[in-house]
Design an enzyme around this catalytic site. Structure first.
Site: not given
Length: 437
Positions: A409, A413
């Site tokens: 992450h 995204d």
């Protein structure tokens, strides 16, 4: 009769070449007194030359070639000795396998640089060896004649047999009264231990344990997975794929493909191709973080997870985006065979920008894969199961597969990860779309 000066000259000259030979020569010469002083002086250089030749021959005869631990890779400096293929005294041919070294990634084979007899083995199995250390010594020479090694073996074994036979003869002569004394003490000492073990046992069944040393590959896997868990901000997104179209495609063409090319048409080729196409839309999936920079790539090297007896390995399919579906299948099959045979090289394992792990072949229904650092994402495939699903308002039975994408992450995204996985789903549910990109 030789003069005193002559005797001293002869003695000093011969002492420099060989003391033992000098004593023999002087004593023989003086006792016979048959050589003149001139003849003896003339013969000294030939004797000395003969001794030097013999010494050189013996030196070459007993000189051994050292076999070092070979270079492994820039990141590998040590390994564990798996085993030797030869014992001390056995003959080995040039380029014949001498030893195998187990490293964090692959097994390295050490071949003999010469033909000769093994004179020394410096390590035991499971010992740690470092690049450059002497692994063994080999004395160069021709192969022994048939049966030539048997007497040597018999000679080395005979002392052991004599030693083992000697105590047997002496055993009856030992006092009979002292023999039962030791077992009584042992049994007396063993009784409290047995009673203690029975006291701590909670069931009448066996509760044995065994301890096995972890091999280097398993240790490395554990280290890398923990590193991945501690480094990446891992998050997993899921989806399900209707496999009806892909299974129908396989059913129509698999026999023809095997007949023409010998390639087994499976899932991995199509999923790999779908991932390379989806990565063109979401380049971060195929990227990596290096320090404070993001590396984007215009190629996709897919690491394929392969289970082996030693652990999970991930050989790499290079430039999967440029290969056809069958080309990817061929490469995966080749690497899988090498992995299971323990023949993978460091080149086969190095690199990789994206990983696919197919746990479905073992019956997995659902799972979250771990990122193969320094990569950014890994796709987990699972088993195909018939499940009731709703299609156009109707409940029908379809072969469904759950897929999971674990991603870092820090770089990817949630929107990008979901879009990537959705694109893979659409391409697999309608493989014809792959021809349009």
């Amino acid at each position: 009769m030789l003069s005193t000066v002559s005797k001293k000259y002869i003695s000093n000259t011969l002492r420099q070449s060989s003391k033992s030979y000098a004593r023999c020569l002087v004593s023989t010469t003086i006792s016979k007194r048959s050589l003149s002083s001139h003849q003896l002086y003339k013969s000294i250089p030939s004797y000395t030359h003969s001794i030097n030749i013999n010494n050189n021959v013996l030196a070459r005869r007993y000189a051994s070639t050292s076999v070092p631990v070979p270079p492994m890779a820039e990141s590998l400096t040590e390994g564990s000795l798996k085993d030797y293929t030869k014992k001390v005294g056995e003959y080995i041919k040039e380029d014949e396998l001498l030893a195998t070294i187990e490293t964090d990634k692959i097994d390295i084979e050490v071949n003999s640089p010469i033909s000769g007899t093994v004179t020394k083995l410096n390590f035991q199995p499971e010992d740690t060896v470092t690049v450059g250390e002497e692994l063994a010594q080999i004395e160069e020479g021709a192969a022994p004649a048939d049966g030539g090694a048997a007497p040597a073996a018999a000679a080395t074994e005979s002392p052991k047999k004599e030693e083992s036979a000697a105590p047997k003869k002496e055993t009856p002569a030992a006092p009979k009264k002292e023999t039962p004394a030791a077992p009584k003490k042992e049994s007396a000492a063993a009784k409290p231990a047995a009673a203690e073990s029975n006291a701590t046992s909670f069931t009448p069944f066996a509760r044995n344990e065994s301890r096995v040393k972890m091999n280097r590959m398993r240790l490395r896997i554990a280290e890398r997975l923990k590193e991945s868990q501690n480094t990446a901000a891992s998050l997993t997104t899921f989806n399900e794929i209707d496999m009806s179209a892909l299974l129908q495609m396989r059913k129509l063409y698999k026999d023809e493909i095997i007949k023409k090319t010998g390639t087994k048409f499976g899932f991995m080729g199509l999923f790999s191709k779908a991932c390379t196409l989806a990565a063109k839309d979401i380049p971060a999936i195929n990227g990596a973080i290096e320090g404070d920079q993001i590396v984007y790539r215009d190629y996709t090297d897919i690491s394929v997870a392969v289970a082996t007896p030693k652990g999970l390995v991930t050989p790499v399919v290079r430039n999967a985006e440029s290969l056809s579906v069958l080309g990817i299948e061929d490469e995966i099959m080749r690497l899988s065979h090498k992995a299971r045979d323990g023949k993978l090289t460091l080149e086969d394992m190095t690199g990789g920008t994206f990983t696919i792990s197919n746990g479905g072949v073992f019956g997995s229904l659902y799972g979250t894969p771990i990122i193969n650092t320094p990569q950014t994402a890994v796709l987990g495939l699972h088993g195909v199961k018939e499940r009731p699903v709703t299609v156009n308002g109707q409940i029908v039975s379809r072969p469904m597969m759950y897929v999971a994408l674990t991603y870092d992450h820090r770089l990817v995204d949630g929107r990008e990860a979901v879009t990537f996985l959705k694109t893979v789903k659409e391409l697999i549910e309608d493989p014809r779309k792959m021809l349009l990109f």
